[in-house]
Structures are given as C-alpha cells and as structure tokens.
Enzyme design. Structure first.
Site, PDB file in Angstrom:
ATOM      1  N   VAL A  61       1.009  -1.272  -0.127  1.00 21.94           N
ATOM      2  CA  VAL A  61      -0.038  -0.071  -0.121  1.00 21.94           C
ATOM      3  C   VAL A  61       0.888   1.320   0.084  1.00 21.94           C
ATOM      4  O   VAL A  61       0.398   2.356   0.009  1.00 21.94           O
ATOM      5  CB  VAL A  61      -0.982   0.167   1.097  1.00 21.94           C
ATOM      6  CG1 VAL A  61      -2.006  -0.993   0.926  1.00 21.94           C
ATOM      7  CG2 VAL A  61      -0.254  -0.158   2.367  1.00 21.94           C
ATOM      8  N   ASN A  87      -5.124   0.617   7.953  1.00 21.60           N
ATOM      9  CA  ASN A  87      -4.344  -0.040   8.929  1.00 21.60           C
ATOM     10  C   ASN A  87      -3.091  -0.305   9.011  1.00 21.60           C
ATOM     11  O   ASN A  87      -2.096  -0.398   9.996  1.00 21.60           O
ATOM     12  CB  ASN A  87      -5.276  -1.446   9.514  1.00 21.60           C
ATOM     13  CG  ASN A  87      -4.545  -2.257  10.569  1.00 21.60           C
ATOM     14  OD1 ASN A  87      -4.254  -1.858  11.725  1.00 21.60           O
ATOM     15  ND2 ASN A  87      -3.803  -3.322   9.917  1.00 21.60           N
ATOM     16  N   TYR A 152       7.990   7.701  13.165  1.00 16.83           N
ATOM     17  CA  TYR A 152       6.686   6.762  13.499  1.00 16.83           C
ATOM     18  C   TYR A 152       5.278   7.894  13.970  1.00 16.83           C
ATOM     19  O   TYR A 152       4.591   7.882  13.676  1.00 16.83           O
ATOM     20  CB  TYR A 152       6.784   5.686  14.284  1.00 16.83           C
ATOM     21  CG  TYR A 152       5.601   5.006  14.559  1.00 16.83           C
ATOM     22  CD1 TYR A 152       5.173   3.908  13.860  1.00 16.83           C
ATOM     23  CD2 TYR A 152       4.902   5.056  15.751  1.00 16.83           C
ATOM     24  CE1 TYR A 152       3.889   3.213  14.008  1.00 16.83           C
ATOM     25  CE2 TYR A 152       3.859   4.330  16.208  1.00 16.83           C
ATOM     26  CZ  TYR A 152       3.401   3.366  15.320  1.00 16.83           C
ATOM     27  OH  TYR A 152       2.091   2.480  15.655  1.00 16.83           O
ATOM     28  N   ALA A 154       5.564  11.041  13.634  1.00 19.71           N
ATOM     29  CA  ALA A 154       5.276  12.246  12.572  1.00 19.71           C
ATOM     30  C   ALA A 154       4.258  11.424  11.768  1.00 19.71           C
ATOM     31  O   ALA A 154       3.160  12.343  11.218  1.00 19.71           O
ATOM     32  CB  ALA A 154       6.603  12.563  11.779  1.00 19.71           C
ATOM     33  N   ILE A 185      -0.847  -2.687  22.028  1.00 26.56           N
ATOM     34  CA  ILE A 185      -1.623  -3.754  21.752  1.00 26.56           C
ATOM     35  C   ILE A 185      -0.998  -4.869  21.485  1.00 26.56           C
ATOM     36  O   ILE A 185       0.232  -4.951  20.948  1.00 26.56           O
ATOM     37  CB  ILE A 185      -2.459  -3.470  20.376  1.00 26.56           C
ATOM     38  CG1 ILE A 185      -3.421  -2.057  20.618  1.00 26.56           C
ATOM     39  CG2 ILE A 185      -3.487  -4.739  20.090  1.00 26.56           C
ATOM     40  CD1 ILE A 185      -4.356  -2.017  21.628  1.00 26.56           C
TER      41      ILE A 185
HETATM   42  P1  NAP Z   1       1.572  -5.916  12.944  1.00 23.76           P
HETATM   43  O1  NAP Z   1       1.236  -7.193  13.605  1.00 23.76           O
HETATM   44  O2  NAP Z   1       3.145  -5.872  12.873  1.00 23.76           O
HETATM   45  O3  NAP Z   1       0.846  -5.940  11.438  1.00 23.76           O
HETATM   46  C1  NAP Z   1       1.319  -4.998  10.419  1.00 23.76           C
HETATM   47  C2  NAP Z   1       0.413  -5.285   9.359  1.00 23.76           C
HETATM   48  O4  NAP Z   1       0.630  -4.255   8.253  1.00 23.76           O
HETATM   49  C3  NAP Z   1       0.719  -6.563   8.732  1.00 23.76           C
HETATM   50  O5  NAP Z   1      -0.701  -7.288   8.223  1.00 23.76           O
HETATM   51  C4  NAP Z   1       1.419  -6.459   7.431  1.00 23.76           C
HETATM   52  O6  NAP Z   1       1.285  -7.040   6.261  1.00 23.76           O
HETATM   53  C5  NAP Z   1       0.942  -4.921   7.138  1.00 23.76           C
HETATM   54  N1  NAP Z   1       1.836  -3.970   6.307  1.00 23.76           N
HETATM   55  C6  NAP Z   1       2.977  -3.596   6.542  1.00 23.76           C
HETATM   56  N2  NAP Z   1       3.649  -2.953   5.606  1.00 23.76           N
HETATM   57  C7  NAP Z   1       2.641  -2.993   4.424  1.00 23.76           C
HETATM   58  C8  NAP Z   1       2.444  -2.583   3.092  1.00 23.76           C
HETATM   59  N3  NAP Z   1       3.428  -1.884   2.463  1.00 23.76           N
HETATM   60  N4  NAP Z   1       1.534  -2.996   2.316  1.00 23.76           N
HETATM   61  C9  NAP Z   1       0.519  -3.530   3.042  1.00 23.76           C
HETATM   62  N5  NAP Z   1       0.260  -4.024   4.079  1.00 23.76           N
HETATM   63  C10 NAP Z   1       1.432  -3.803   4.883  1.00 23.76           C
HETATM   64  O7  NAP Z   1       0.964  -4.611  13.385  1.00 23.76           O
HETATM   65  P2  NAP Z   1      -0.462  -4.150  14.359  1.00 23.76           P
HETATM   66  O8  NAP Z   1       0.316  -3.909  15.752  1.00 23.76           O
HETATM   67  O9  NAP Z   1      -1.391  -4.990  14.058  1.00 23.76           O
HETATM   68  O10 NAP Z   1      -0.363  -2.730  13.556  1.00 23.76           O
HETATM   69  C11 NAP Z   1      -1.364  -2.316  12.733  1.00 23.76           C
HETATM   70  C12 NAP Z   1      -1.399  -0.743  12.930  1.00 23.76           C
HETATM   71  O11 NAP Z   1      -1.884  -0.227  14.232  1.00 23.76           O
HETATM   72  C13 NAP Z   1      -0.371   0.013  12.557  1.00 23.76           C
HETATM   73  O12 NAP Z   1      -0.661   0.928  11.874  1.00 23.76           O
HETATM   74  C14 NAP Z   1       0.502   0.298  13.660  1.00 23.76           C
HETATM   75  O13 NAP Z   1       1.046   1.461  13.539  1.00 23.76           O
HETATM   76  C15 NAP Z   1      -0.935   0.740  14.546  1.00 23.76           C
HETATM   77  N6  NAP Z   1      -0.876   0.611  15.969  1.00 23.76           N
HETATM   78  C16 NAP Z   1      -0.364  -0.360  16.534  1.00 23.76           C
HETATM   79  C17 NAP Z   1      -0.100  -0.403  17.999  1.00 23.76           C
HETATM   80  C18 NAP Z   1       0.080  -1.659  18.784  1.00 23.76           C
HETATM   81  O14 NAP Z   1       0.698  -1.526  19.939  1.00 23.76           O
HETATM   82  N7  NAP Z   1       0.233  -2.759  18.190  1.00 23.76           N
HETATM   83  C19 NAP Z   1      -0.462   0.652  18.832  1.00 23.76           C
HETATM   84  C20 NAP Z   1      -0.795   1.905  18.105  1.00 23.76           C
HETATM   85  C21 NAP Z   1      -0.953   1.839  16.678  1.00 23.76           C
HETATM   86  P3  NAP Z   1       2.290  -8.286   5.791  1.00 23.76           P
HETATM   87  O15 NAP Z   1       2.692  -8.876   6.967  1.00 23.76           O
HETATM   88  O16 NAP Z   1       1.536  -8.934   4.862  1.00 23.76           O
HETATM   89  O17 NAP Z   1       3.367  -7.433   5.002  1.00 23.76           O
END
Ligand code: NAP
Length: 242
Positions: A61, A87, A152, A154, A185
């Site tokens: 994306v 997301n 991140y 920013a 999370i």
């Molecule tokens: P995660 O478990 O690392 O999963 C990240 C997801 O993003 C994966 O499905 C990955 O897909 C996808 N992704 C990464 N780069 C991509 C790209 N270029 N194109 C398409 N998909 C891509 O992370 P998460 O914790 O679920 O995080 C999800 C969102 O929540 C993120 O935006 C993160 O910044 C935000 N967030 C997370 C937390 C937390 O504590 N976990 C807190 C605040 C905000 P692939 O593996 O298939 O590449």
C-alpha cells in the site's frame, strides 16, 4: 445491500482482527496483505470454516499503482467500497539522529502516503454512493510523541491531521472520517519488548492490561455502524494516556 470494506494490513494483528470481526457481521471484506501470504490464507481458511467468504488481496500500500489495482478489484467484484480501514503500518525504534532518508521515506510512505493513496482511490465510489466510513489507525504516539520513534510519531500525527481536515471536506458527501489511536496492543509490532518492559507498561495502564487486537476491532465495528461521528480521534489504550 451488503456493505463492502477494504482493510489494509489484514494478514496479522489489528487488521486481521478487524477483518474477521467485520466479516462475521456480514460485511464483504477485502483483506489486504503484503508479505504474509500464509497468514492471509489462514484468515481466509478460518472464515471459510464458518461459511464466511472473504477476499484476500496482495498489495504494497506504499505504492500508488498497487493500491489502484486493489481498489479496481473491489469495484469490479462488488461495484462499490463503503468502508476503508487504513491499518497497514510499520514501526521502527531509532535515535532521531540515526534515522536515514530511506528510513524516513519508508515510514512516511507505508504509514501515511498509503492512506492518502487509498482514500483517493476509494473516494469516487463513496461520493457516488453518498456514503462512506474511513477509519485511520493512528497511534498514541501520534498524539503524544514517542521518544526514539520520531518518524513513526510524525506519520501517525499526520494521519490525525488528515482525518480532521478530510472529515470537514467530506462531511457534506456523508463520508465519515475518524482515527483510532491505540495504546499498546498485543501484536507482532510489540514483540521487541522484554517481559520486564511489558510488566512496567502494564503498571502504567489504569485498566491493568495490554490491549488485544479485538479491543481495537470493536471500536472499528462501532465506527462502521455509527453515522454521526466524524473527525474524531478515539483512544483505545486502557487509560494509558488520558
Ligand atoms: P503488525 O502485527 O506488525 O501487522 C502489521 C500489518 O501491516 C501486517 O498485516 C502487514 O502485512 C501490514 N503491512 C505492513 N506494511 C505493509 C505494506 N507496505 N503494504 C500492505 N500491508 C503492509 O502490526 P499491528 O500492531 O497489527 O499494527 C496495525 C496498525 O496499528 C499499524 O498501523 C500500527 O502502527 C498501529 N498501531 C499498533 C499499535 C500496537 O501496539 N500494536 C499501537 C498503536 C498503533 P504483511 O505482514 O502481509 O506485509
């Protein structure tokens, strides 16, 4: 008529939980993945066992052309997109002085430009339908700023600015734009924390636990169902940041 949702980064973590929850509510879900093909297939198989059909679609994306192809797929198959959950994201911990141009561009392209591309590509359909719900997954660091995560923070703060500005611009077309700012999370993104660090973080959280991906998914579901909330940033963080 069934609603249609695209969820980016739905192979793992928060995106996966959102895809499963919306699909179980009867929404047609296109679950995007990039590198984790096996995990995306597992999600599809898990739902198939419950007689729920979803589409999985590989697209990086951070690239306009791949986003375009994914939205074209959705429009060709279902004729519209009602719900977009931006997301997909990456994180990186580095001293500000060590962040390279490449790190910066990669962070901004993956975590912010991706939402810009996605929203521009789905908008004609939402405007035509005079209905839409866009949910941007930001972060507590986008509100508060995270030390050693400046790029991140920013990008996530940029998402909040985009959410508020777009909510004003798209409100007259009945398109709601909201952001969710999760705290910590339990996903792969946080696997770098030691047990001791997690224990210390828990102690700072009034509700006394790390969030689950489903905690965020429930908020996404609520925003999808609601039709009078726009331009808001909802903190799902157990009271960590009040
Ligand atoms: P995660 O478990 O690392 O999963 C990240 C997801 O993003 C994966 O499905 C990955 O897909 C996808 N992704 C990464 N780069 C991509 C790209 N270029 N194109 C398409 N998909 C891509 O992370 P998460 O914790 O679920 O995080 C999800 C969102 O929540 C993120 O935006 C993160 O910044 C935000 N967030 C997370 C937390 C937390 O504590 N976990 C807190 C605040 C905000 P692939 O593996 O298939 O590449």
């Amino acid at each position: 008529m069934q609603k249609v949702a695209i969820i980016t980064g739905a192979s793992r973590g928060i995106g996966r939980a959102c895809a499963a929850m919306l699909a179980r509510c009867g929404i047609k879900v296109i679950a995007n993945y990039n590198k984790s093909e096996n995990e995306a297939n597992n999600l599809k198989e898990e739902l198939t066992r419950e007689n729920i059909e979803i589409d999985i679609f590989k697209a990086d994306v951070s690239k306009r052309e791949e986003v375009k192809q994914m939205v074209e797929f959705a429009l060709n198959k279902y004729g519209k997109v009602d719900i977009l959950v931006n997301n997909a994201g990456i994180s990186q911990t580095k001293l500000f002085t060590d962040i390279t141009d490449e790190d910066w561009q990669n962070m901004i392209n993956t975590n912010l430009s991706s939402a810009f591309y996605m929203i521009q590509e789905v908008l004609p359909s939402m405007i035509h339908e005079k209905n839409g719900s866009i949910i941007n997954i930001s972060s507590v660091w986008g509100i508060n700023g995270g030390s050693c995560e400046v790029h991140y923070s920013a990008a996530k703060a940029g998402m909040i600015g985009m959410t508020k500005a777009l909510a004003k611009e798209l409100g007259p077309s009945n398109i709601r734009v909201n952001a969710i700012a999760p705290g910590i999370i339990d996903t792969d993104m946080n696997k770098g924390y030691s047990e001791q660090e997690i224990k210390e973080i828990k102690e700072e959280i009034p509700l006394g636990r790390i969030g689950e991906p489903e905690d965020v998914a429930k908020c996404v579901k609520w925003l999808v169902e609601d039709d009078y909330t726009t331009g808001q940033v909802i903190s799902i963080n157990g009271g960590w940041l009040i």
